[in-house]
Design a protein around this motif. Structure first.
Motif, PDB file in Angstrom:
ATOM      1  N   VAL A 264       0.865  -1.184   0.000  1.00  9.26           N
ATOM      2  CA  VAL A 264       0.000   0.000   0.000  1.00  9.26           C
ATOM      3  C   VAL A 264       0.900   1.232   0.000  1.00  9.26           C
ATOM      4  CG1 VAL A 264      -1.707   1.341   1.277  1.00  9.26           C
ATOM      5  CG2 VAL A 264      -1.891  -1.154   1.191  1.00  9.26           C
ATOM      6  N   ASP A 265       0.775   2.046  -1.029  1.00  5.04           N
ATOM      7  CA  ASP A 265       1.583   3.261  -1.146  1.00  5.04           C
ATOM      8  C   ASP A 265       0.693   4.469  -0.871  1.00  5.04           C
ATOM      9  OD1 ASP A 265       3.441   5.188  -1.680  1.00  5.04           O
ATOM     10  OD2 ASP A 265       3.714   4.695  -3.795  1.00  5.04           O
ATOM     11  N   GLU A 266       1.076   5.247   0.128  1.00  3.18           N
ATOM     12  CA  GLU A 266       0.287   6.427   0.489  1.00  3.18           C
ATOM     13  C   GLU A 266       0.339   7.498  -0.585  1.00  3.18           C
ATOM     14  OE1 GLU A 266      -0.068   9.520   4.271  1.00  3.18           O
ATOM     15  OE2 GLU A 266       1.879   8.673   3.737  1.00  3.18           O
ATOM     16  N   ALA A 267       1.435   7.564  -1.337  1.00  4.87           N
ATOM     17  CA  ALA A 267       1.647   8.644  -2.297  1.00  4.87           C
ATOM     18  C   ALA A 267       0.865   8.403  -3.588  1.00  4.87           C
ATOM     19  CB  ALA A 267       3.132   8.780  -2.604  1.00  4.87           C
ATOM     20  N   GLU A 268       0.690   9.495  -4.337  1.00  3.37           N
ATOM     21  CA  GLU A 268       0.068   9.391  -5.649  1.00  3.37           C
ATOM     22  C   GLU A 268       1.117   8.974  -6.684  1.00  3.37           C
ATOM     23  OE1 GLU A 268      -3.132   9.557  -6.036  1.00  3.37           O
ATOM     24  OE2 GLU A 268      -3.420  10.047  -3.923  1.00  3.37           O
ATOM     25  N   PHE A 269       0.671   8.804  -7.920  1.00  4.70           N
ATOM     26  CA  PHE A 269       1.550   8.319  -8.990  1.00  4.70           C
ATOM     27  C   PHE A 269       2.772   9.222  -9.177  1.00  4.70           C
ATOM     28  CE2 PHE A 269       3.009   8.466 -13.368  1.00  4.70           C
ATOM     29  CZ  PHE A 269       3.218   7.121 -13.650  1.00  4.70           C
ATOM     30  N   GLU A 270       3.911   8.601  -9.169  1.00  2.00           N
ATOM     31  CA  GLU A 270       5.170   9.251  -9.536  1.00  2.00           C
ATOM     32  C   GLU A 270       6.026   8.151 -10.151  1.00  2.00           C
ATOM     33  OE1 GLU A 270       8.873  10.498  -9.943  1.00  2.00           O
ATOM     34  OE2 GLU A 270       8.626   9.284  -8.117  1.00  2.00           O
ATOM     35  N   LEU A 271       6.423   8.330 -11.383  1.00  2.00           N
ATOM     36  CA  LEU A 271       6.966   7.241 -12.190  1.00  2.00           C
ATOM     37  C   LEU A 271       8.114   6.500 -11.510  1.00  2.00           C
ATOM     38  CD1 LEU A 271       6.708   5.877 -15.023  1.00  2.00           C
ATOM     39  CD2 LEU A 271       8.617   7.325 -15.718  1.00  2.00           C
ATOM     40  N   ASP A 272       9.153   7.210 -11.104  1.00  2.00           N
ATOM     41  CA  ASP A 272      10.309   6.538 -10.517  1.00  2.00           C
ATOM     42  C   ASP A 272       9.946   5.870  -9.189  1.00  2.00           C
ATOM     43  OD1 ASP A 272      12.183   7.015 -12.526  1.00  2.00           O
ATOM     44  OD2 ASP A 272      12.616   9.023 -11.781  1.00  2.00           O
ATOM     45  N   ARG A 273       9.079   6.500  -8.420  1.00  2.00           N
ATOM     46  CA  ARG A 273       8.657   5.892  -7.155  1.00  2.00           C
ATOM     47  C   ARG A 273       7.956   4.565  -7.425  1.00  2.00           C
ATOM     48  NH1 ARG A 273       7.259   7.785  -1.758  1.00  2.00           N
ATOM     49  NH2 ARG A 273       5.717   6.394  -0.829  1.00  2.00           N
ATOM     50  N   TRP A 274       7.099   4.532  -8.436  1.00  2.00           N
ATOM     51  CA  TRP A 274       6.400   3.281  -8.764  1.00  2.00           C
ATOM     52  C   TRP A 274       7.385   2.204  -9.221  1.00  2.00           C
ATOM     53  CZ3 TRP A 274       0.894   2.945 -11.082  1.00  2.00           C
ATOM     54  CH2 TRP A 274      -0.006   3.599 -10.240  1.00  2.00           C
ATOM     55  N   TYR A 275       8.282   2.562 -10.124  1.00  2.00           N
ATOM     56  CA  TYR A 275       9.241   1.584 -10.620  1.00  2.00           C
ATOM     57  C   TYR A 275      10.146   1.084  -9.485  1.00  2.00           C
ATOM     58  CZ  TYR A 275       8.097   2.585 -15.547  1.00  2.00           C
ATOM     59  OH  TYR A 275       7.468   2.701 -16.757  1.00  2.00           O
ATOM     60  N   ALA A 299       6.323   8.339 -20.676  1.00  2.00           N
ATOM     61  CA  ALA A 299       7.708   8.539 -20.229  1.00  2.00           C
ATOM     62  C   ALA A 299       8.701   7.769 -21.085  1.00  2.00           C
ATOM     63  CB  ALA A 299       7.833   8.133 -18.768  1.00  2.00           C
ATOM     64  N   GLY A 300       8.220   6.723 -21.769  1.00  2.00           N
ATOM     65  CA  GLY A 300       9.077   5.970 -22.669  1.00  2.00           C
ATOM     66  C   GLY A 300       9.762   4.777 -22.030  1.00  2.00           C
ATOM     67  N   ALA A 301      10.191   3.854 -22.860  1.00  4.34           N
ATOM     68  CA  ALA A 301      10.862   2.647 -22.385  1.00  4.34           C
ATOM     69  C   ALA A 301      12.183   2.966 -21.710  1.00  4.34           C
ATOM     70  CB  ALA A 301      11.087   1.691 -23.557  1.00  4.34           C
ATOM     71  N   GLU A 302      12.818   4.066 -22.112  1.00  2.00           N
ATOM     72  CA  GLU A 302      14.114   4.430 -21.544  1.00  2.00           C
ATOM     73  C   GLU A 302      14.011   4.692 -20.046  1.00  2.00           C
ATOM     74  OE1 GLU A 302      18.074   4.591 -21.858  1.00  2.00           O
ATOM     75  OE2 GLU A 302      16.699   4.229 -23.544  1.00  2.00           O
ATOM     76  N   ALA A 303      12.869   5.260 -19.605  1.00  2.00           N
ATOM     77  CA  ALA A 303      12.689   5.567 -18.182  1.00  2.00           C
ATOM     78  C   ALA A 303      12.608   4.300 -17.338  1.00  2.00           C
ATOM     79  CB  ALA A 303      11.424   6.400 -17.989  1.00  2.00           C
ATOM     80  N   ALA A 304      12.176   3.195 -17.950  1.00  2.00           N
ATOM     81  CA  ALA A 304      12.045   1.933 -17.222  1.00  2.00           C
ATOM     82  C   ALA A 304      13.323   1.111 -17.237  1.00  2.00           C
ATOM     83  CB  ALA A 304      10.906   1.112 -17.818  1.00  2.00           C
ATOM     84  N   VAL A 333       8.443  -3.766 -22.392  1.00  2.00           N
ATOM     85  CA  VAL A 333       9.140  -3.082 -21.300  1.00  2.00           C
ATOM     86  C   VAL A 333       9.234  -3.949 -20.051  1.00  2.00           C
ATOM     87  CG1 VAL A 333       9.049  -1.082 -19.736  1.00  2.00           C
ATOM     88  CG2 VAL A 333       8.557  -0.806 -22.182  1.00  2.00           C
ATOM     89  N   PHE A 334       8.141  -4.652 -19.700  1.00  2.00           N
ATOM     90  CA  PHE A 334       8.107  -5.436 -18.469  1.00  2.00           C
ATOM     91  C   PHE A 334       8.285  -6.934 -18.699  1.00  2.00           C
ATOM     92  CE2 PHE A 334       5.192  -1.768 -17.502  1.00  2.00           C
ATOM     93  CZ  PHE A 334       6.094  -1.086 -16.705  1.00  2.00           C
ATOM     94  N   GLY A 335       8.361  -7.325 -19.962  1.00  2.00           N
ATOM     95  CA  GLY A 335       8.564  -8.741 -20.261  1.00  2.00           C
ATOM     96  C   GLY A 335       7.278  -9.535 -20.345  1.00  2.00           C
ATOM     97  N   GLN A 336       6.148  -8.880 -20.143  1.00  2.00           N
ATOM     98  CA  GLN A 336       4.844  -9.536 -20.247  1.00  2.00           C
ATOM     99  C   GLN A 336       3.772  -8.468 -20.394  1.00  2.00           C
ATOM    100  OE1 GLN A 336       3.572 -11.291 -16.368  1.00  2.00           O
ATOM    101  NE2 GLN A 336       5.650 -10.731 -15.763  1.00  2.00           N
ATOM    102  N   PRO A 337       2.623  -8.832 -20.932  1.00  2.00           N
ATOM    103  CA  PRO A 337       1.593  -7.827 -21.176  1.00  2.00           C
ATOM    104  C   PRO A 337       0.759  -7.537 -19.939  1.00  2.00           C
ATOM    105  CG  PRO A 337       0.826  -9.957 -21.944  1.00  2.00           C
ATOM    106  CD  PRO A 337       2.245 -10.164 -21.455  1.00  2.00           C
ATOM    107  N   PHE A 338       0.177  -6.343 -19.899  1.00  2.00           N
ATOM    108  CA  PHE A 338      -0.914  -6.098 -18.968  1.00  2.00           C
ATOM    109  C   PHE A 338      -2.140  -6.851 -19.470  1.00  2.00           C
ATOM    110  CE2 PHE A 338       1.464  -2.590 -17.100  1.00  2.00           C
ATOM    111  CZ  PHE A 338       1.017  -2.632 -15.786  1.00  2.00           C
TER     112      PHE A 338
END
Length: 563
Positions: A264-275, A299-304, A333-338
């Motif tokens: 459970v993450d208290e914060a809202e979406f932030e790309l690097d925090r999520w990754y 953000a692109g595949a490079e960010a991941a 990017v993640f090696g599998q689909p959503f």
């Protein structure tokens, strides 16, 4: 007793009930979610790992969750709240919210979550409709959004404030929890006793309060296993806020019933925090929304690239249809689909899904879960006619699954209209292909009729975001003297692109090439943002209402707006 595996036979609900301990005489969601595991000797398993905005962390085992939720139930009992009373929760994602949800259910009260971003009016409206007896909130939210009208809700008996201090007329929850006993005799609720109320916005009028019962836990357990792969011990992150139905059904109940570890993450979406969270916590099952996925794409595949996603075993998406482009992007990017799935506040649980092990057809919502009978229907005389594969019609479900809503609060006629000729009518248009996969077309009132063509906005939006410049798109039909309606699109752009006449022509050209001139937008308008609900759905009806000067209807769940 719960079994480690689920075998679906001729009576799927009989097998699903094997995932919980309850029966027709006693079934309580709070017990099934927490206390059952303690009774089975699994109390030391980690139930919840909370990540604070400030970097703090807090772990709660199932035994600790049982004790904290029992303390909360005892606080309710001490204030003479009884089974059937109604508790509303208005707070962010903090551990006490999750314990309060379980404690409320253990006490036999009805739990209703609210978005903490709601304004005063939608909060008051929902609490009036639901005859709220208790409100759990923070001092700040209470002062800003509740205090001015509190006395106008005569049913409200108690306001609990998170923390050690409370405004006048309220009770501080911190000291109350410390003084309460860590054990509680759970209310002897039955499967048909009300447990949850989830509000869903209507296109007109007041929001609808969908009533769900304790028996819904059977389907929460079952669908959590079948649609999301929630096995005991899995590390699971549902990014949805408990203020809407996914954040309760699959952000609290289904994972706990299946004895997973919830992130459970208290914060809202932030790309690097999520990754970083996925990498650091070794998340295995990740359940998110198309809006967040499209932000990752933006953000692109490079960010991941710097992050390790090897722990992930299953990715799922919900909230609105997932565009095919997002499915293929996540696989790279993640090696599998959503894996997309479909359900509604009214269904209480996932009905149709790309389940673990299934071949994913990008753009499809998948196939019905075992025991769910779905069909594509159209009105035929006084009844309904089921349509064959390849035909567009209204998506309908045969009633009887355990998490089906039992009522709209105080609106019996509105509820009855959902059920026709032995079907629950979803209001969504869809198509079933020859392989049994279902494909979302649009809400029935979103369908665009142009020169004899029936155009689903989702198809057009998916084509638009395939263009490198387009981040998100919302499509509506506007009146036209010749064609009846023509397609108009609103789009937001990816970083590095600026609105221009040349870009608008290029995007329209891409759409014409992909979709054909009869379906492609005649006009494209650039926007910084699109109006969305907090659950991430683009509000097409609001785009159309503003375009045509029509009433906007209920916009209390609006999170962001066009600028």
């Amino acid at each position: 007793m719960a079994r480690s595996d689920l075998e679906v036979g001729a009576d799927p609900w009989a097998d699903a009930k094997a995932l919980v301990d309850g029966d027709d005489n006693f079934l309580n969601i709070g017990y099934e979610a927490v206390d059952r595991h303690v009774a089975q000797g699994r109390g030391q398993d980690l139930a919840l790992r909370w990540l604070g905005k400030d970097g703090s962390r807090r772990d709660l085992t199932y035994e600790e969750m049982a004790a904290l939720s029992a303390r909360f139930a005892n606080v309710l009992r001490a204030h003479e709240l009884t089974p059937g009373d109604s508790l509303f929760a208005l707070t962010g994602r903090v551990p006490e919210l999750y314990a309060a949800a379980i404690g409320t259910l253990k006490a036999g009260l009805v739990f209703t979550p609210l978005f903490s971003a709601f304004g005063p009016e939608p909060i008051q409206t929902r609490m009036e409709i639901g005859s709220a007896n208790v409100l759990l909130t923070t001092a700040q939210l209470y002062k800003r959004k509740v205090a001015a009208w509190r006395d106008q809700v005569p049913s409200l008996k108690l306001v609990l404030i998170l923390g050690d201090e409370a405004p006048e007329g309220c009770v501080a929850l911190g000291p109350a929890l410390k003084a309460a006993a860590p054990t509680f005799e759970i209310a002897r609720t039955k499967p048909e006793d009300p447990a949850l109320i989830h509000f869903t916005s209507g296109t007109t009028g007041k929001p609808k309060g969908a009533v769900h019962v304790h028996g819904a836990v059977v389907y929460h357990a079952f669908s959590g296993r079948r649609a999301l792969g929630l096995e005991p011990g899995r590390i699971y992150w549902c990014t949805a806020d408990p203020g809407w139905v996914t954040g309760t059904s699959y952000g609290i109940i289904a994972p706990l019933v299946n004895r997973v570890t919830m992130i459970v993450d208290e914060a809202e979406f932030e790309l690097d925090r999520w990754y970083e969270t996925v990498q650091r916590e070794k998340v295995e099952v990740w359940y998110s929304a198309p809006t967040a996925i499209r932000m990752m794409m933006r953000a692109g595949a490079e960010a991941a690239r710097p992050y390790d996603f090897s722990s992930l075993t299953f990715l799922a998406s919900v909230g609105e249809p997932l565009n095919p482009e997002a499915v293929t992007w996540s696989e790279k990017v993640f090696g599998q689909p959503f894996h997309d799935n479909w359900w509604q506040t009214e269904t209480g649980g996932i009905m149709i899904a790309n389940q673990p092990g299934m071949q994913v057809k990008p753009g499809s919502m998948g196939k019905p879960l075992p025991g769910i009978r779905a069909g594509i229907v159209e009105h035929h005389g006084a009844g309904l006619k089921e349509l064959p594969a390849g035909k567009i019609g209204e998506l309908a479900i045969r009633p009887g699954w355990p998490s089906m809503m039992r009522a709209y609060l105080h609106e019996q006629a509105r509820y009855d209209k959902c059920f026709v000729d032995g079907w629950y009518l979803s209001g969504d248009l869809a198509m079933r292909d020859a392989d049994g996969y279902f494909w979302f077309v649009g809400r029935a009132d979103d369908l665009i009729k142009s020169s004899g063509h029936l155009i689903g906005p989702f198809e057009v939006e998916s084509a638009l975001i395939e263009h490198e410049a387009v981040a998100e798109a919302g499509v509506i039909g506007i009146p036209d003297d010749t064609a009846g309606e023509v397609v108009k699109a609103y789009v937001t752009l990816n970083p590095g692109f600026a609105p221009s006449d040349d870009l608008e022509r290029d995007i329209r050209g891409h759409a014409r090439k992909t979709l054909g001139p009869a379906v492609a937008p005649r006009e494209i308008v650039f926007r910084n943002t699109l109006p969305k609900t907090r659950s991430g759905k683009i509000m097409r009806r609001l785009l159309k209402a503003r375009e045509l000067g029509l009433p906007e209807g209920d916009i209390s769940t609006l999170e962001s707006d066009e600028t």
